[in-house]
Design a protein around this motif. Structure first.
Motif, PDB file in Angstrom:
ATOM      1  N   ALA A 166       0.841   2.406  -3.744  1.00 50.73           N
ATOM      2  CA  ALA A 166       0.071   3.432  -4.454  1.00 50.73           C
ATOM      3  C   ALA A 166       0.106   4.774  -3.722  1.00 50.73           C
ATOM      4  O   ALA A 166      -0.200   5.813  -4.310  1.00 50.73           O
ATOM      5  CB  ALA A 166      -1.366   2.975  -4.642  1.00 50.73           C
ATOM      6  N   LYS A 167       0.470   4.741  -2.437  1.00 56.48           N
ATOM      7  CA  LYS A 167       0.525   5.980  -1.659  1.00 56.48           C
ATOM      8  C   LYS A 167       1.866   6.700  -1.769  1.00 56.48           C
ATOM      9  O   LYS A 167       2.031   7.792  -1.230  1.00 56.48           O
ATOM     10  CB  LYS A 167       0.235   5.670  -0.182  1.00 56.48           C
ATOM     11  N   ILE A 168       2.833   6.092  -2.443  1.00 50.59           N
ATOM     12  CA  ILE A 168       4.142   6.724  -2.583  1.00 50.59           C
ATOM     13  C   ILE A 168       4.037   7.888  -3.576  1.00 50.59           C
ATOM     14  O   ILE A 168       3.598   7.697  -4.704  1.00 50.59           O
ATOM     15  CB  ILE A 168       5.198   5.721  -3.075  1.00 50.59           C
ATOM     16  N   PRO A 169       4.427   9.088  -3.176  1.00 54.66           N
ATOM     17  CA  PRO A 169       4.333  10.237  -4.081  1.00 54.66           C
ATOM     18  C   PRO A 169       5.112   9.996  -5.373  1.00 54.66           C
ATOM     19  O   PRO A 169       6.205   9.443  -5.366  1.00 54.66           O
ATOM     20  CB  PRO A 169       4.955  11.381  -3.260  1.00 54.66           C
ATOM     21  N   ASN A 170       4.526  10.404  -6.476  1.00 53.40           N
ATOM     22  CA  ASN A 170       5.145  10.359  -7.799  1.00 53.40           C
ATOM     23  C   ASN A 170       5.373   8.948  -8.335  1.00 53.40           C
ATOM     24  O   ASN A 170       6.056   8.776  -9.344  1.00 53.40           O
ATOM     25  CB  ASN A 170       6.486  11.115  -7.802  1.00 53.40           C
ATOM     26  N   LEU A 171       4.828   7.940  -7.678  1.00 52.12           N
ATOM     27  CA  LEU A 171       4.949   6.577  -8.167  1.00 52.12           C
ATOM     28  C   LEU A 171       3.606   6.140  -8.755  1.00 52.12           C
ATOM     29  O   LEU A 171       2.601   6.096  -8.062  1.00 52.12           O
ATOM     30  CB  LEU A 171       5.342   5.626  -7.034  1.00 52.12           C
ATOM     31  N   LYS A 172       3.601   5.839 -10.045  1.00 56.62           N
ATOM     32  CA  LYS A 172       2.392   5.341 -10.687  1.00 56.62           C
ATOM     33  C   LYS A 172       2.345   3.831 -10.520  1.00 56.62           C
ATOM     34  O   LYS A 172       3.267   3.112 -10.937  1.00 56.62           O
ATOM     35  CB  LYS A 172       2.372   5.700 -12.170  1.00 56.62           C
ATOM     36  N   VAL A 173       1.280   3.336  -9.924  1.00 56.95           N
ATOM     37  CA  VAL A 173       1.117   1.907  -9.678  1.00 56.95           C
ATOM     38  C   VAL A 173      -0.109   1.423 -10.430  1.00 56.95           C
ATOM     39  O   VAL A 173      -1.202   1.977 -10.272  1.00 56.95           O
ATOM     40  CB  VAL A 173       0.954   1.622  -8.166  1.00 56.95           C
TER      41      VAL A 173
ATOM     42  N   LEU B 266     -15.129   5.021  11.639  1.00 56.73           N
ATOM     43  CA  LEU B 266     -14.639   6.358  11.977  1.00 56.73           C
ATOM     44  C   LEU B 266     -14.508   6.555  13.484  1.00 56.73           C
ATOM     45  O   LEU B 266     -13.611   7.284  13.940  1.00 56.73           O
ATOM     46  CB  LEU B 266     -15.573   7.419  11.402  1.00 56.73           C
ATOM     47  N   ALA B 267     -15.376   5.924  14.251  1.00 55.58           N
ATOM     48  CA  ALA B 267     -15.271   6.032  15.703  1.00 55.58           C
ATOM     49  C   ALA B 267     -13.957   5.430  16.197  1.00 55.58           C
ATOM     50  O   ALA B 267     -13.399   5.871  17.206  1.00 55.58           O
ATOM     51  CB  ALA B 267     -16.458   5.339  16.357  1.00 55.58           C
ATOM     52  N   LEU B 268     -13.450   4.433  15.454  1.00 57.15           N
ATOM     53  CA  LEU B 268     -12.203   3.779  15.829  1.00 57.15           C
ATOM     54  C   LEU B 268     -10.990   4.459  15.208  1.00 57.15           C
ATOM     55  O   LEU B 268      -9.913   4.479  15.797  1.00 57.15           O
ATOM     56  CB  LEU B 268     -12.246   2.310  15.389  1.00 57.15           C
ATOM     57  N   ASP B 269     -11.161   5.001  14.005  1.00 53.96           N
ATOM     58  CA  ASP B 269     -10.056   5.664  13.311  1.00 53.96           C
ATOM     59  C   ASP B 269     -10.618   6.793  12.452  1.00 53.96           C
ATOM     60  O   ASP B 269     -11.051   6.563  11.324  1.00 53.96           O
ATOM     61  CB  ASP B 269      -9.293   4.669  12.436  1.00 53.96           C
ATOM     62  N   PRO B 270     -10.614   8.020  12.945  1.00 57.12           N
ATOM     63  CA  PRO B 270     -11.202   9.163  12.220  1.00 57.12           C
ATOM     64  C   PRO B 270     -10.485   9.510  10.923  1.00 57.12           C
ATOM     65  O   PRO B 270     -10.996  10.312  10.142  1.00 57.12           O
ATOM     66  CB  PRO B 270     -11.096  10.316  13.220  1.00 57.12           C
ATOM     67  N   ASP B 271      -9.311   8.913  10.679  1.00 61.33           N
ATOM     68  CA  ASP B 271      -8.525   9.267   9.496  1.00 61.33           C
ATOM     69  C   ASP B 271      -8.809   8.375   8.290  1.00 61.33           C
ATOM     70  O   ASP B 271      -8.201   8.575   7.237  1.00 61.33           O
ATOM     71  CB  ASP B 271      -7.029   9.202   9.825  1.00 61.33           C
ATOM     72  N   LEU B 272      -9.693   7.407   8.408  1.00 57.08           N
ATOM     73  CA  LEU B 272      -9.979   6.517   7.278  1.00 57.08           C
ATOM     74  C   LEU B 272     -10.738   7.272   6.189  1.00 57.08           C
ATOM     75  O   LEU B 272     -11.867   7.702   6.383  1.00 57.08           O
ATOM     76  CB  LEU B 272     -10.789   5.305   7.748  1.00 57.08           C
ATOM     77  N   VAL B 273     -10.109   7.412   5.033  1.00 49.85           N
ATOM     78  CA  VAL B 273     -10.633   8.265   3.966  1.00 49.85           C
ATOM     79  C   VAL B 273     -11.943   7.722   3.396  1.00 49.85           C
ATOM     80  O   VAL B 273     -12.925   8.458   3.239  1.00 49.85           O
ATOM     81  CB  VAL B 273      -9.583   8.415   2.848  1.00 49.85           C
TER      82      VAL B 273
ATOM     83  N   VAL C 174     -11.214  11.415  -3.606  1.00 45.69           N
ATOM     84  CA  VAL C 174     -10.327  11.295  -4.765  1.00 45.69           C
ATOM     85  C   VAL C 174      -9.108  12.202  -4.604  1.00 45.69           C
ATOM     86  O   VAL C 174      -7.986  11.822  -4.963  1.00 45.69           O
ATOM     87  CB  VAL C 174     -11.100  11.621  -6.056  1.00 45.69           C
ATOM     88  N   ALA C 175      -9.308  13.388  -4.053  1.00 46.67           N
ATOM     89  CA  ALA C 175      -8.180  14.298  -3.829  1.00 46.67           C
ATOM     90  C   ALA C 175      -7.214  13.735  -2.790  1.00 46.67           C
ATOM     91  O   ALA C 175      -5.989  13.846  -2.934  1.00 46.67           O
ATOM     92  CB  ALA C 175      -8.689  15.668  -3.384  1.00 46.67           C
ATOM     93  N   ALA C 176      -7.766  13.110  -1.741  1.00 48.66           N
ATOM     94  CA  ALA C 176      -6.929  12.574  -0.667  1.00 48.66           C
ATOM     95  C   ALA C 176      -6.272  11.252  -1.067  1.00 48.66           C
ATOM     96  O   ALA C 176      -5.181  10.929  -0.596  1.00 48.66           O
ATOM     97  CB  ALA C 176      -7.764  12.373   0.599  1.00 48.66           C
ATOM     98  N   ALA C 177      -6.940  10.475  -1.915  1.00 46.85           N
ATOM     99  CA  ALA C 177      -6.419   9.171  -2.345  1.00 46.85           C
ATOM    100  C   ALA C 177      -6.550   9.083  -3.863  1.00 46.85           C
ATOM    101  O   ALA C 177      -7.464   8.443  -4.390  1.00 46.85           O
ATOM    102  CB  ALA C 177      -7.191   8.039  -1.669  1.00 46.85           C
ATOM    103  N   PRO C 178      -5.653   9.755  -4.600  1.00 46.00           N
ATOM    104  CA  PRO C 178      -5.812   9.895  -6.058  1.00 46.00           C
ATOM    105  C   PRO C 178      -5.740   8.592  -6.837  1.00 46.00           C
ATOM    106  O   PRO C 178      -6.105   8.571  -8.009  1.00 46.00           O
ATOM    107  CB  PRO C 178      -4.657  10.840  -6.446  1.00 46.00           C
ATOM    108  N   ASN C 179      -5.278   7.510  -6.230  1.00 46.41           N
ATOM    109  CA  ASN C 179      -5.234   6.218  -6.919  1.00 46.41           C
ATOM    110  C   ASN C 179      -6.332   5.264  -6.460  1.00 46.41           C
ATOM    111  O   ASN C 179      -6.311   4.092  -6.824  1.00 46.41           O
ATOM    112  CB  ASN C 179      -3.867   5.553  -6.708  1.00 46.41           C
TER     113      ASN C 179
ATOM    114  N   ARG D 143      -8.923   8.428 -16.585  1.00 41.28           N
ATOM    115  CA  ARG D 143      -8.002   8.323 -15.444  1.00 41.28           C
ATOM    116  C   ARG D 143      -7.994   6.899 -14.888  1.00 41.28           C
ATOM    117  O   ARG D 143      -6.941   6.364 -14.549  1.00 41.28           O
ATOM    118  CB  ARG D 143      -8.429   9.321 -14.370  1.00 41.28           C
ATOM    119  N   ILE D 144      -9.165   6.276 -14.808  1.00 41.50           N
ATOM    120  CA  ILE D 144      -9.247   4.887 -14.359  1.00 41.50           C
ATOM    121  C   ILE D 144      -8.475   3.981 -15.315  1.00 41.50           C
ATOM    122  O   ILE D 144      -7.704   3.115 -14.892  1.00 41.50           O
ATOM    123  CB  ILE D 144     -10.712   4.429 -14.271  1.00 41.50           C
ATOM    124  N   ILE D 145      -8.665   4.192 -16.607  1.00 40.61           N
ATOM    125  CA  ILE D 145      -7.987   3.377 -17.618  1.00 40.61           C
ATOM    126  C   ILE D 145      -6.483   3.540 -17.515  1.00 40.61           C
ATOM    127  O   ILE D 145      -5.719   2.573 -17.652  1.00 40.61           O
ATOM    128  CB  ILE D 145      -8.491   3.748 -19.029  1.00 40.61           C
ATOM    129  N   ASP D 146      -6.028   4.756 -17.247  1.00 40.09           N
ATOM    130  CA  ASP D 146      -4.595   5.010 -17.131  1.00 40.09           C
ATOM    131  C   ASP D 146      -4.001   4.261 -15.946  1.00 40.09           C
ATOM    132  O   ASP D 146      -2.905   3.708 -16.032  1.00 40.09           O
ATOM    133  CB  ASP D 146      -4.356   6.519 -16.968  1.00 40.09           C
TER     134      ASP D 146
END
Length: 453
Positions: free
Chosen positions: A11-18, A188-195, A222-227, A254-257
């Motif tokens: 789902a994180k691959i750009p332009n790939l709808k999963v 977050l203390a272990l991994d500050p990048d977890l969205v 939602v902006a950082a993880a659009p799926n 969007r959820i339905i899609d």
């Protein structure tokens, strides 16, 4: 279980709808008609495979199939050990991206050095819907995972999500809020990048919460993880409660899609449409939710009929639905007749709600009992329930949130126009959000004061 994590990676691959997990896994084990699967999910390719384990050895087979003609674009077999599970996931995702001529994002970081902890995490992740709000088993498993690896950040993040699912259902909202916050901060203390953890650290903050901060945090997720369907769903729920029904409806579509066989998006769409006064469209979506959940009716649709005074249709529906709730269908007609009695209706429904609350097995059932006051038109009594429930809350998450939500959904009742509604919105900080974000649907500012329909 590995499929769940691979789905997240793809789902994180750009332009790939999963397609979302509910829709994807609905076809688990069905390999006979890929065209039908493609049509149902609105996808052009299907990834299918299997995992066989013998001791510490894995054999993973995967193949990418074009649904139009059943042609196999790619297939591969991996014989690896459990220690290589992360490499296998990245290899499969990379191969698919190559076949589809897409650019793969950087390889996913290994979330834990313990394959045992990771297996536990995958098991919880694969069963993380918990429709009845009982997350106890999942929490217990994640406690084991974090005991094995105390630096497993994603396990703490997932634990925060489970507590969020339980808040206001099987545990008090304020209790759930604190547990969500504590686990998000650990993650977050272990991994500050977890969205998701970053979002939870704001939305569940018991010390500095506001409507504005919550909605902004979820919008950033939602902006950082659009799926990320749970984030989109949370935003749709919040925007409905805050009065931004058109925006909530767009998010539901969007959820339905993304996940066309998941009932969640259809329910959010129905709620937003009902709030907008589009009754017939709302019922179409509620009926779809009932079909997807293999239920005879959707209780929100039946409550809507009750609120519109279509009692015979509502009675027939509740007589079908009550057995699913473990209730006697013979109670339905007396309930309607008792509540509608112009002389004794108020006393009758107050006693009914009090008894139903006393017998309720969880907090969600308490809210269900209280909602009868709304749909039968006893607004003074319904708002009293909201205020009393909120007064018992220690945190910013309140068990009254679900009541305010249905107040917005059933706009036909005039609940949002009740004199107590604006005062309550002001106390919650909703009017501050409206001033900052702009007027919600069906509300205007007149002579410096907000007025809602």
């Amino acid at each position: 279980e590995t499929a769940e994590e691979l789905l997240n990676l793809l789902a994180k691959i750009p332009n790939l709808k999963v397609a979302g997990r509910t829709s994807s896994f609905a076809f688990k084990g069905r390999y006979d008609d890929f065209q039908a699967i493609g049509d149902a999910l609105n996808v052009e390719h299907v990834l299918e495979g299997s995992v066989r384990r013998s001791g510490d050895t894995l054999r993973v087979t995967a193949q990418l199939i074009k649904v139009a003609d059943g042609f196999h674009l790619w297939s591969e077999t991996y014989d690896r050990t459990m220690d290589d599970i992360f490499v296998i996931q990245d290899d499969v995702a990379g191969a698919i991206a190559t076949e589809l001529e897409l650019q793969l994002i950087p390889s996913s970081a290994i979330p834990t050095k313990s394959t045992e902890a990771y297996e536990i995490y995958l098991e919880v992740l694969a069963n993380s819907d918990y429709p009845d709000g009982d997350v106890s088993e999942g929490i217990e498993l994640l406690e084991r995972a974090t005991a094995i690896d105390p630096e497993f950040a994603k396990a703490f993040e997932l634990k925060a999500m489970l507590y969020c699912l339980a808040a206001g259902w099987t545990m008090e909202s304020s209790v759930g809020q604190l547990l969500v916050y504590e686990n998000a901060i650990k993650a977050l203390a272990l991994d500050p990048d977890l969205v998701a953890a970053r979002s939870f650290s704001v939305t569940a903050d018991p010390y500095n919460w506001s409507w504005s901060r919550e909605i902004k945090a979820i919008e950033e997720t939602v902006a950082a993880a659009p799926n990320e369907l749970r984030a989109i769903d949370s935003l749709a729920y919040d925007l409905t409660q805050a009065g931004y029904f058109e925006e909530a409806y767009a998010l539901a579509l969007r959820i339905i899609d993304i996940d066309p066989l998941s009932p969640q998006g259809y329910g959010r769409a129905a709620n937003a449409l009902s709030a907008l006064g589009r009754m017939d469209e709302a019922h179409g979506y509620w009926n779809q939710v009932a079909r997807l959940r293999n239920s005879v009716d959707h209780w929100y649709a039946l409550w809507d009929l009750t609120a519109h005074g279509e009692d015979e249709r509502a009675i027939a529906g509740f007589e079908r639905l009550f057995p699913e709730w473990g209730l006697d269908p013979a109670e339905v007609r007396p309930l309607f007749e008792g509540a509608r009695n112009p002389q004794t209706g108020r006393d009758y429904i107050l006693e009914y709600v009090a008894n139903a609350k006393a017998a309720a097995p969880n907090f969600e059932a308490v809210g269900t009992a209280q909602t009868w006051l709304l749909v039968f038109g006893y607004l003074d009594e319904f708002w009293q329930e909201i205020e009393q429930t909120d007064a018992q809350t220690e945190g910013s998450w309140s068990d009254a949130d679900s009541l305010e939500h249905v107040c917005r959904v059933y706009s036909v009742t005039g609940c949002a126009a009740h004199p107590r509604a604006i005062l309550y919105a002001r106390n919650l900080g909703l009017t501050d959000l409206w001033d900052e974000r702009g007027a919600p649907d069906r509300c205007t500012k007149d002579s410096g004061e907000w007025v809602c329909e």
